[in-house]
Design a protein around this motif. Structure first.
Motif, PDB file in Angstrom:
ATOM      1  N   HIS A 247       0.832  -1.204   0.000  1.00 50.83           N
ATOM      2  CA  HIS A 247       0.000   0.000   0.000  1.00 50.83           C
ATOM      3  C   HIS A 247       0.864   1.250   0.000  1.00 50.83           C
ATOM      4  N   PHE A 248       1.903   1.230   0.804  1.00 51.83           N
ATOM      5  CA  PHE A 248       2.732   2.427   0.926  1.00 51.83           C
ATOM      6  C   PHE A 248       3.697   2.549  -0.243  1.00 51.83           C
ATOM      7  N   LYS A 249       4.001   1.415  -0.850  1.00 53.62           N
ATOM      8  CA  LYS A 249       4.872   1.441  -2.019  1.00 53.62           C
ATOM      9  C   LYS A 249       4.162   2.165  -3.165  1.00 53.62           C
ATOM     10  N   ALA A 250       2.866   1.869  -3.305  1.00 55.19           N
ATOM     11  CA  ALA A 250       2.099   2.501  -4.380  1.00 55.19           C
ATOM     12  C   ALA A 250       1.987   4.003  -4.141  1.00 55.19           C
ATOM     13  N   ARG A 251       1.994   4.388  -2.879  1.00 50.01           N
ATOM     14  CA  ARG A 251       1.859   5.811  -2.598  1.00 50.01           C
ATOM     15  C   ARG A 251       3.160   6.568  -2.784  1.00 50.01           C
ATOM     16  N   GLY A 252       4.208   5.829  -2.953  1.00 50.20           N
ATOM     17  CA  GLY A 252       5.509   6.492  -2.997  1.00 50.20           C
ATOM     18  C   GLY A 252       5.899   7.018  -4.358  1.00 50.20           C
ATOM     19  N   PHE A 253       4.916   7.353  -5.154  1.00 52.34           N
ATOM     20  CA  PHE A 253       5.230   7.855  -6.487  1.00 52.34           C
ATOM     21  C   PHE A 253       4.301   9.021  -6.808  1.00 52.34           C
ATOM     22  N   ALA A 254       4.853  10.112  -7.296  1.00 49.70           N
ATOM     23  CA  ALA A 254       4.011  11.265  -7.624  1.00 49.70           C
ATOM     24  C   ALA A 254       4.457  11.844  -8.949  1.00 49.70           C
ATOM     25  N   PRO A 255       3.484  12.141  -9.825  1.00 49.68           N
ATOM     26  CA  PRO A 255       3.867  12.778 -11.086  1.00 49.68           C
ATOM     27  C   PRO A 255       4.285  14.227 -10.861  1.00 49.68           C
ATOM     28  N   LEU A 256       5.214  14.690 -11.675  1.00 48.23           N
ATOM     29  CA  LEU A 256       5.665  16.082 -11.565  1.00 48.23           C
ATOM     30  C   LEU A 256       4.978  16.870 -12.675  1.00 48.23           C
ATOM     31  N   ARG A 257       3.884  17.526 -12.317  1.00 45.96           N
ATOM     32  CA  ARG A 257       3.097  18.255 -13.303  1.00 45.96           C
ATOM     33  C   ARG A 257       3.729  19.622 -13.567  1.00 45.96           C
ATOM     34  N   MET A 258       3.551  20.074 -14.805  1.00 43.60           N
ATOM     35  CA  MET A 258       4.126  21.368 -15.158  1.00 43.60           C
ATOM     36  C   MET A 258       3.083  22.455 -14.966  1.00 43.60           C
ATOM     37  N   ASP A 259       3.469  23.492 -14.293  1.00 42.86           N
ATOM     38  CA  ASP A 259       2.545  24.607 -14.087  1.00 42.86           C
ATOM     39  C   ASP A 259       2.581  25.517 -15.313  1.00 42.86           C
ATOM     40  N   ARG A 260       1.756  26.565 -15.288  1.00 44.18           N
ATOM     41  CA  ARG A 260       1.712  27.448 -16.449  1.00 44.18           C
ATOM     42  C   ARG A 260       3.041  28.165 -16.634  1.00 44.18           C
ATOM     43  N   ASP A 261       3.684  28.487 -15.547  1.00 44.32           N
ATOM     44  CA  ASP A 261       4.958  29.182 -15.693  1.00 44.32           C
ATOM     45  C   ASP A 261       6.139  28.215 -15.669  1.00 44.32           C
TER      46      ASP A 261
END
Lengths: 652, 287
Positions: A247-261
Motif C-alpha cells: 500500500h505504501f509502495k504505491a503511494r511512494g510515487f508522484a507525477p511532476l506536473r508542469m505549471d503554467r509558468d
C-alpha cells in the motif's frame, strides 16, 4: 401516291394452275392457305358463290376499290410538261421534307447522345451523328457539354470612355489589393511576434521545469518517465521506500506536473499534510514526556524538494504506525490497546504502583504544536523509543530485500503467510527484559553484598544481554555478506533476549568453586510468551540437597524466593555442616542445623538448633537452645562479625 | 523436488546490458555465484536396454521378478557441487595430505558448501517449459569425494567451474552463467583437485564467451496441479517479460539426458551379431 399509280395496270390473276387438273397435295394446301388469307374462312366456297362474287365485283378487295376511285382523277388527263413540273415539285418537296426530318432526327440523336455522354460510362463517339462528330467532337467539344460558344475577341476595340472607366477600376482594384496585402502582412507580423512570444514563454517554461527536474534529480530522487506520455506530465518522482509494504509502495510515487509558468505543481500526494509519529509517556494520566519531530523551519532548495522529502518522511511514519496498529491485535495480553487511533502500552514493572506508566503512540500531523502543560522530564525516553521504532522499520525494509533475494523455497500448496514486522513486540520485549533483568540483578547484588558482610565471598557476574557483550566478535567474523553491519546489529533485537547471571556460592576452602547460573530469556511470542528464568544449580549442590539441577520460573518473585531458600539451605546444610562435620545434623528441607556442643565429657551434649533465614536481602541467624533464643542478622552494611564467627561464639 | 526450466543465450557483448536489465527487473543487485561441479559416473555398466524383457523360454518365472525389483534398470551421472568464493581460487598446489572437507561450522553461521546433485532426464510432458526431477542434498561433513566414490560406487569423470550471477524474481531463479574448465588436465585426473586453480588459468568451454540464461522455478508439490500451474505460469510470465531482450526457449529434452549410455562390452557376442553371422554362413553354404 406514285406507288398507287403503278398498281393501276395490275390485274389479279389466278395462280397458275397445274397442268394436271388434279391438285397435288402441296398445291391444295397452298390453295387453302390463300383462301384463308383472302377470305378469312373457308365457308361457302363453292363454284356458284365464287361466281356470284365475281359477278358482283367482289373479286377485288379494298385495294382494287381505291384504284377504281383514282380513275376519276386521271380522267383530267394532264399534259406532259405539266406532269413533269408537278413531279419535280413533288420531288423537291419530298427532299426538303426528308432533309428536315434527317436534321431533326440527328439533332435529337446528338442531343440525347450529348446528354448521355455526361455519364462517363456512355462516352462513345459512335453514338453521335457523323456531322456532329466531324464538326463538334473533333474540334474539341467536350463530352457532356452544352451551350458552348467560341468567339474571337482579337479585334475587340473598346471605346475611350469605357477604357477610362476600366482603367480607373483597375487602379482602384490595385489600391485595394495593396492595402489588403499590407494589412495581411501586418497581421502576419503580429502573428509571428505572438508566436515568438509564445515560443519564448514555452522555452522559459521548459527551462524552468527542466531546471527543477534536474535539481530534484541531483538531490538523489529517482526520476521516472511516466508510461502514458501525457502533456505537461512527462515525469514522476519516486520517493517511497523501495521495500515498503504494498500500500505504501504505491503511494511512494508522484507525477511532476508542469505549471503554467513551468514550475512543478505539487501533486495531491505530495501536498498531503505530512504526518509524524508521536510517542508520549504518561504517568498516572499525566504526560511526562513526548517526542515529536521538529517542524521543519529551514527552507533550502525548492518547495517541491522540501515537500518530496516531507512526503517521504511522512510515508515512513505512516507505515510505521500502520504496522504497529496491526500488531496491537496480537498484543492484547501484554496490555497493548488501540483506542481512538492511539496505541497505548503498559510499561512493565509499574503495574503495582499507583502511578502506572503508559506509552501512548499516535500519528499526528507534523505541524501540530506540542500542547503546553506537559512535563518534559522524559522527553529523552520518548525520543529514543520513537527513533528505535523507526530504526526497526528500516531494518525490516532491508530484511525484506534480503529475504526476497534469497533462494526461494520450492512451491508448495501451503501459502506462506506474511508476518507483520515485530516493532511493538521488540519494543515490549526489550522493556520487559530490561525491567526483569534489572530487578533480578538488584536483588542478586543485595544478596551478594549481604553474604559478603556475613563473611562469605560470593562474586557475582551479570550481563543484561548475552549477544551485546560478544557483539564485536559476532559482527567481525560474520559470514553473511549480503547483510550490512547495521542490519546484523538490529537483527539481534528481533531475536530472543537472553540475560545471564552467575553467582559463585560461598564454599569451604579447598573444595571446588560452585556457581549458580540464572538465564533470563524474554520472547514476546512462542514458546515462553514473556520472560522465563532458568536456574541451573551445580550438580553437587543438587545431589546434596536432593533437587533437580534445572528449574524454570515465570516471575521474579518466584525466582528470588527460591534463591533465598536455596542459599539459606546451602549455608545451613553445607557450609555449617562441613564446618562442624560430625557434630552437625541437618534436618529435612529446612535451613536448620543442629549442632552438638563440643567437648562434653560426660556424654551429654547440649544440642543447639541454628536456623538460617535469607529474605529480602537480609540474612538472619536464629539460635534456639532449649528455652533461650538468640538472633543475629546481616543486611550488607559493614558488619564485622562473620557468620561463622557468630556461630562459633554460640556453639563454641 | 521438480524444476521447471527455460533457457536462453546471451552473447558476451550483451552480457553487461542484460545484467543491468535483469537487475532492474528483479529490483536487486546481482549476486555473484561461483561453483565447482564434479561429475561422477557409476562404476557398474548399465544393463542392455530391453534386457528385462523376456527372451526365449525361462524356467524360473517367480524368481526372476524378484530379482528385477532390486536392481535399477537405469544409471545416471551425478554431480557434486561446491560453492566457491573468489578467494578459493589459486591457493597454490595442494599438498598430498590435504583432502576435501565438507565440514560445516554451524555455530559460526556457516552454510554447507558441498552438496550432491541428481538431475533426471526431463519429463516428456508438453507444458511449454522443461520439467525434471532433481534431488539436492547438502553434505555437512567428511570428504565429499570419498562419499561419492563409495556410495554408488561411482567413478570420477571430470570437474568444471561455473561463474555467473543470480537473481531472484518472485519464485523465478534467474541464473546468468557460463562454464569454465581447466584445459589440458582433464584426462590425467582421477580425483578432484583439493584447491581450485587460479581463476585466470581457467578457460571458457564455449570460446565465444556466450552466457547461458537459466530461468528456474522449483516446485515441491508436483502432484498438485494448481501449484504446478502457478509455477508454469510464473515462468512463462517471465519468458514474456524478457521477450525482445533474451529469447527463452524450451531445450531439447534429449540434450539434457543424464543417463549412462549402454555400450555393448567388447568380446561379448550379442544376439544381433549371432544372427548376422548365421546369415553370412547360410549364404556361403548356398554357394
Amino acid at each position: 401516291m406514285s406507288g398507287l399509280e403503278s398498281l393501276k395496270d395490275v390485274a389479279l390473276r389466278p395462280w397458275p394452275a397445274n397442268k394436271t387438273d388434279e391438285l397435288s397435295r402441296d398445291a391444295l394446301l397452298q390453295q387453302i392457305e390463300q383462301l384463308t388469307s383472302e377470305r378469312g374462312h373457308l365457308r361457302d366456297i363453292t363454284e356458284q358463290s365464287l361466281q356470284a362474287n365475281i359477278d358482283a365485283g367482289k373479286d377485288v378487295f379494298n385495294d382494287a376499290k381505291e384504284g377504281s376511285e383514282d380513275d376519276d382523277e386521271e380522267k383530267e388527263a394532264p399534259s406532259m410538261k405539266e406532269r413533269k413540273d408537278e413531279i419535280l415539285k413533288m420531288q423537291r418537296e419530298m427532299a426538303s421534307h426528308l432533309d428536315w426530318a434527317r436534321f431533326a432526327a440527328t439533332n435529337a440523336l446528338d442531343l440525347i447522345s450529348l446528354v448521355l455522354s455526361a455519364d462517363p460510362n456512355k462516352r462513345a463517339p459512335t453514338s453521335f451523328s457523323h456531322t456532329f462528330r466531324e464538326a463538334g467532337l473533333n474540334q474539341g467539344l467536350p463530352f457532356g457539354s452544352m451551350g458552348v460558344a467560341r468567339e474571337n475577341h482579337e479585334h475587340h476595340e473598346l471605346k475611350s470612355e469605357e477604357r477610362q472607366r476600366k482603367e480607373e477600376q483597375q487602379k482602384r482594384r490595385d489600391l485595394v489589393s495593396k492595402a489588403a496585402r499590407m494589412e495581411a502582412l501586418d497581421t502576419a507580423t503580429d502573428e509571428i511576434l505572438k508566436a515568438a512570444r509564445n515560443l519564448e514563454k514555452e522555452v522559459r517554461r521548459e527551462t524552468k521545469y527542466w531546471q527543477e527536474i534536474v535539481s530534484i534529480s541531483d538531490k538523489g530522487w529517482p526520476i521516472q518517465r511516466l508510461r502514458q506520455n501525457v502533456r505537461h506530465v512527462p515525469f514522476g518522482v519516486k520517493y517511497g521506500l523501495p521495500e515498503a509494504s504494498d500500500h505504501f509502495k504505491a503511494r511512494g510515487f508522484a507525477p511532476l506536473r508542469m505549471d503554467r509558468d513551468g514550475s512543478i505543481i505539487l501533486d495531491p500526494y505530495l501536498a498531503l499534510k505530512p504526518k509524524t509519529l508521536r510517542v508520549k509517556i504518561s504517568e498516572g494520566g499525566k504526560i511526562i514526556g513526548s517526542s515529536q519531530l521538529p517542524v521543519e523551519s529551514v527552507v533550502e532548495g525548492l518547495a517541491v524538494e522540501k515537500s518530496i522529502r516531507l512526503a517521504r518522511d511522512s510515508l515512513l511514519e505512516e507505515e510505521l504506525y500502520h504496522e504497529m496498529s496491526l500488531e496491537t491485535r496480537q498484543l492484547l495480553p501484554y496490555g497493548v490497546r488501540l483506542r481512538d487511533s492511539v496505541i497505548s502500552a503498559d510499561v512493565p514493572g509499574t503495574e503495582t504502583s499507583v502511578t502506572a506508566r503508559q506509552l501512548l503512540i499516535d500519528c499526528i500531523p507534523r505541524d501540530d504544536k506540542i500542547p503546553d502543560g506537559q512535563g518534559h522530564t522524559y522527553d529523552w525516553l520518548a525520543h529514543s523509543i520513537a527513533e528505535a521504532l523507526r530504526l526497526l522499520l528500516t531494518h525490516e525494509h532491508s530484511m525484506r530485500l534480503y529475504r526476497r533475494t534469497q533462494l526461494p523455497s520450492p512451491l508448495t500448496a501451503r501459502k506462506q503467510e506474511k508476518k507483520s514486522p515485530p516493532l511493538l513486540r521488540t519494543l515490549l520485549a526489550m522493556l520487559h527484559h530490561l525491567q526483569r533483568v534489572d530487578s533480578l540483578f538488584i536483588y542478586l547484588n543485595t544478596v551478594s553484598s549481604t553474604l559478603r558482610s556475613a563473611g562469605f565471598e560470593t562474586p557475582l557476574e551479570t550481563s543484561r544481554e548475552e549477544s551485546w557483550t560478544k557483539l564485536r566478535d559476532t559482527l567481525g567474523k560474520s559470514t553473511k555478506k549480503d547483510l550490512s553491519a547495521t542490519d546484523q546489529l538490529l537483527d539481534i533485537f528481533t531475536k530472543p533476549f537472553t540475560g545471564k547471571a552467575t553467582l559463585t556460592l560461598p564454599s569451604s576452602q579447598g573444595s571446588q568453586i560452585e556457581q549458580l547460573t540464572i538465564a533470563i530469556r524474554t520472547v514476546i511470542g512462542a514458546p515462553t510468551f514473556g520472560t522465563e528464568y532458568k536456574l541451573a544449580l551445580p550438580s553437587s549442590l543438587a545431589t546434596d540437597l536432593g533437587l533437580s539441577t534445572e528449574n524454570k520460573f515465570q516471575s521474579t518473585t518466584d525466582v528470588t524466593s527460591y534463591l533465598d531458600w536455596i542459599l539459606s539451605l546451602h549455608v545451613a546444610h553445607r557450609v555449617l555442616k562441613n564446618e562442624y562435620a560430625n557434630r552437625a545434623a541437618a534436618k529435612g528441607n529446612e535451613a536448620r542445623v543442629t549442632i552438638a556442643s563440643k567437648g562434653s565429657k560426660n556424654g551429654v551434649s547440649v544440642k543447639r538448633d541454628i536456623s538460617v533465614e535469607l529474605r529480602g536481602g537480609l540474612l538472619a541467624l536464629h539460635l534456639s537452645q532449649e528455652s533461650s533464643q538468640e538472633t543475629h542478622s546481616w543486611s550488607g552494611k559493614g558488619e564485622d562479625v562473620s557468620l561463622k564467627e557468630q556461630v562459633k561464639s554460640w556453639v563454641g | 523436488m521438480h524444476e521447471l526450466l527455460l533457457y536462453g543465450q546471451v552473447s558476451a557483448a550483451r552480457h553487461d546490458q542484460v545484467l543491468k536489465i535483469l537487475a532492474g527487473f528483479a529490483a536487486m543487485q546481482p549476486r555473484r555465484i561461483l561453483q565447482r561441479r564434479i561429475i561422477y559416473k557409476p562404476e557398474r555398466e548399465p544393463e542392455e536396454p530391453g534386457s528385462h524383457l523376456r527372451r526365449g523360454g525361462t524356467q524360473a518365472v517367480a524368481v526372476k521378478q524378484k530379482l528385477q525389483a532390486t536392481t535399477p534398470t537405469q544409471l545416471y551421472y551425478t554431480h557434486l557441487v561446491q560453492k566457491l568464493s573468489e578467494e578459493d581460487f589459486g591457493q597454490g598446489d595442494s599438498k598430498t595430505s590435504d583432502t576435501l572437507s565438507a565440514d560445516v561450522d554451524f555455530e559460526g553461521g556457516e552454510e554447507p558448501r558441498w552438496s550432491t546433485l541428481f538431475e533426471d532426464i526431463p519429463d516428456t510432458g508438453d507444458r511449454g517449459v522443461s520439467i525434471r526431477f532433481t534431488n539436492n542434498t547438502d553434505l555437512i561433513g567428511g570428504d565429499p569425494h570419498t562419499f561419492m566414490t563409495t556410495s554408488g560406487p561411482n567413478r570420477f569423470v571430470t570437474e568444471y567451474y561455473i561463474e555467473g550471477h543470480r537473481f531472484v524474481h518472485g519464485n523465478v531463479v534467474i541464473f546468468l552463467h557460463r562454464i569454465l574448465h581447466e584445459p589440458g588436465v582433464r584426462n590425467l585426473q582421477t580425483e578432484p583437485k583439493v584447491n581450485p586453480p587460479a581463476f585466470e588459468a581457467l578457460q571458457l568451454l564455449d570460446q565465444s564467451g556466450t552466457y547461458i540464461l537459466e530461468a528456474k522455478v522449483r516446485v515441491q508439490d508436483f502432484k498438485d496441479a494448481s501449484v504446478l500451474e502457478s509455477g508454469v505460469n510464473e515462468l512463462k510470465g517471465f519468458q514474456i517479460s524478457m521477450r525482445g531482450c533474451v529469447e527463452l526457449s524450451l531445450p531439447d529434452r534429449l540434450t539434457m539426458d543424464t543417463r549412462v549410455k549402454y555400450t555393448p562390452p567388447p568380446g561379448v557376442v550379442t544376439k544381433a551379431q549371432v544372427q548376422a553371422q548365421a546369415q553370412v554362413q547360410g549364404q556361403q553354404n548356398n554357394r
